[in-house]
Design an enzyme around this catalytic site. Structure first.
Site, short mmCIF file in Angstrom:
data_model
loop_
_atom_site.label_atom_id
_atom_site.label_comp_id
_atom_site.label_asym_id
_atom_site.label_seq_id
_atom_site.Cartn_x
_atom_site.Cartn_y
_atom_site.Cartn_z
N ASP A 65 64.08 72.52 -27.07
CA ASP A 65 63.32 72.87 -25.86
C ASP A 65 63.63 71.86 -24.75
O ASP A 65 63.72 70.66 -25.01
CB ASP A 65 61.82 72.82 -26.23
CG ASP A 65 60.96 73.63 -25.29
OD1 ASP A 65 61.47 74.60 -24.70
OD2 ASP A 65 59.76 73.31 -25.16
N ASP A 106 67.17 72.63 -19.35
CA ASP A 106 66.20 72.44 -18.28
C ASP A 106 66.93 71.87 -17.06
O ASP A 106 67.21 70.67 -17.00
CB ASP A 106 65.09 71.50 -18.74
CG ASP A 106 63.98 71.39 -17.71
OD1 ASP A 106 64.24 71.65 -16.52
OD2 ASP A 106 62.85 71.04 -18.10
N HIS A 124 52.04 72.68 -19.48
CA HIS A 124 52.31 72.10 -20.80
C HIS A 124 51.17 71.18 -21.24
O HIS A 124 50.58 70.48 -20.42
CB HIS A 124 53.59 71.25 -20.78
CG HIS A 124 54.85 72.03 -20.64
ND1 HIS A 124 55.58 72.06 -19.49
CD2 HIS A 124 55.51 72.82 -21.52
CE1 HIS A 124 56.66 72.81 -19.66
NE2 HIS A 124 56.64 73.29 -20.89
N GLY A 125 50.94 71.14 -22.55
CA GLY A 125 50.10 70.08 -23.13
C GLY A 125 48.61 70.22 -22.93
O GLY A 125 47.89 69.24 -23.08
N HIS A 175 56.01 79.33 -21.49
CA HIS A 175 55.80 77.94 -21.94
C HIS A 175 54.34 77.59 -21.69
O HIS A 175 53.71 78.12 -20.79
CB HIS A 175 56.70 76.97 -21.15
CG HIS A 175 58.13 77.02 -21.56
ND1 HIS A 175 58.83 75.90 -21.92
CD2 HIS A 175 58.99 78.05 -21.68
CE1 HIS A 175 60.08 76.24 -22.24
NE2 HIS A 175 60.21 77.54 -22.09
N GLY A 176 53.83 76.65 -22.49
CA GLY A 176 52.48 76.14 -22.24
C GLY A 176 51.37 77.12 -22.61
O GLY A 176 50.31 77.14 -21.97
N ASN A 209 55.81 80.05 -26.46
CA ASN A 209 55.86 78.68 -27.00
C ASN A 209 54.45 78.16 -27.25
O ASN A 209 53.59 78.24 -26.36
CB ASN A 209 56.54 77.75 -25.99
CG ASN A 209 58.00 78.07 -25.78
OD1 ASN A 209 58.54 78.99 -26.39
ND2 ASN A 209 58.65 77.30 -24.92
N THR A 269 50.71 72.38 -28.34
CA THR A 269 49.49 71.58 -28.46
C THR A 269 48.52 72.16 -29.50
O THR A 269 47.92 71.42 -30.29
CB THR A 269 48.80 71.48 -27.08
OG1 THR A 269 49.79 71.04 -26.14
CG2 THR A 269 47.66 70.48 -27.10
#
Ligand SMILES: [Zn+2]
Length: 289
Positions: free
Chosen positions: A89, A110, A185-186, A213-214, A235, A238
């Protein structure tokens, strides 16, 4: 099975309105949990490695990290009969090439730090490298932010421009395209919603399957809607680490005398198997292997 390129399943998911889950692994136990969950649900699944996971696994050396995880992913995939892919990733150009040489079956470049045209040129070149070893190539247009503990300013999120996405997808020939629809993200709780109108516009202009993502910070209602509108790889990071660490925390808080790491890592792994299975079913990938 040997590590698979799961692009055929992602393409099928895109047509049929379900999604393949890509689950982050930071440790051997987490990688094992993803393969075991895929097996239990008879589903395709992706073991996904972040840049920070590489640094961790390689004790500060990313290339060493790639070597470790390539070996772990290979054995994890070969220990089950469901199709399992190993995905890098947010890779740099160098890491993507190294991952492909080590047998990763999926990579993401990326190009966020590059001007648009240079991003296109590098992505195109990496696509050729990925396709020469039958690996799946992902890239991103727009930016899903990484707050890294800093407070996030939602007004500054750079959502994907549909025309830019169309131009990028066509010029690079990427297999799957990550887009920014408002996720971050996260995140530890599900509090953001997606710009689903933007997703519909992008879907109409881009033929490739789209990637979210996220997802850990996005409401389940929005993820489900998004999947029906073309997000065919989702994806999850977390949420998986929360399950894994939650299991370990339970063991350690109940028994302050435990010293054998197998006692708590086993529970962490079991917890993550359950969490991956739940997401596989939520995304509709169960039974699709
Ligand atoms: Zn990402």
């Amino acid at each position: 099975m040997t590590l698979q390129n799961v692009l055929p399943w992602i393409i099928r998911a895109h047509k049929e309105g379900w999604a393949v889950g890509a689950f982050n692994a930071n440790t051997m136990e987490q990688a094992q949990a993803i393969a075991l969950a895929a097996q239990a649900e008879n589903a395709p699944a992706i073991i996904q490695i972040s840049h920070r996971a590489l640094t961790y696994i390689g004790s500060g050396n990313e290339i060493r990290g790639l070597q470790y995880i390539a070996a772990i992913g290979k054995v994890a995939a070969e220990s089950v009969s469901a199709p399992v892919s190993l995905h890098l990733d947010h890779g740099s150009e160098r890491d993507v090439l190294q991952a492909l040489a080590l047998g990763f079956t999926s990579v993401m470049f990326d190009g966020d730090g590059y001007p648009f045209d240079e991003n296109i040129a590098i992505t195109k070149k990496l696509c050729e490298a990925a396709h020469s070893v039958n690996a799946c190539m992902e890239a991103e247009v727009g930016e899903v932010p990484k707050p890294d503990g800093k407070e996030l300013n939602h007004a500054n999120i750079e959502l994907t421009d549909p025309d830019e996405a169309a131009r990028f997808a066509e010029m690079t020939g990427v297999d799957i395209l990550a887009i920014a629809l408002g996720s971050v993200h996260g995140m530890k709780s599900k509090e953001v919603s997606l710009d689903l109108n933007r997703l519909e516009t992008i879907r109409a202009k881009v033929s490739q399957p789209l990637v979210l993502h996220g997802s850990s910070g996005v409401s389940d209602v929005d993820i489900k809607q998004g999947v029906s509108l073309g997000l065919a790889k989702v994806n999850v990071a977390t949420q998986m680490s929360a399950a894994f660490t939650g299991g370990i925390r339970d063991v350690l808080s109940k028994d302050g005398d435990v010293v054998d790491p197998r006692k708590y890592l086993t529970v962490g792994r079991e917890n993550q198997v359950a969490a991956v299975r739940e997401r596989i079913r939520f995304l509709g990938a169960n039974g699709k292997a």
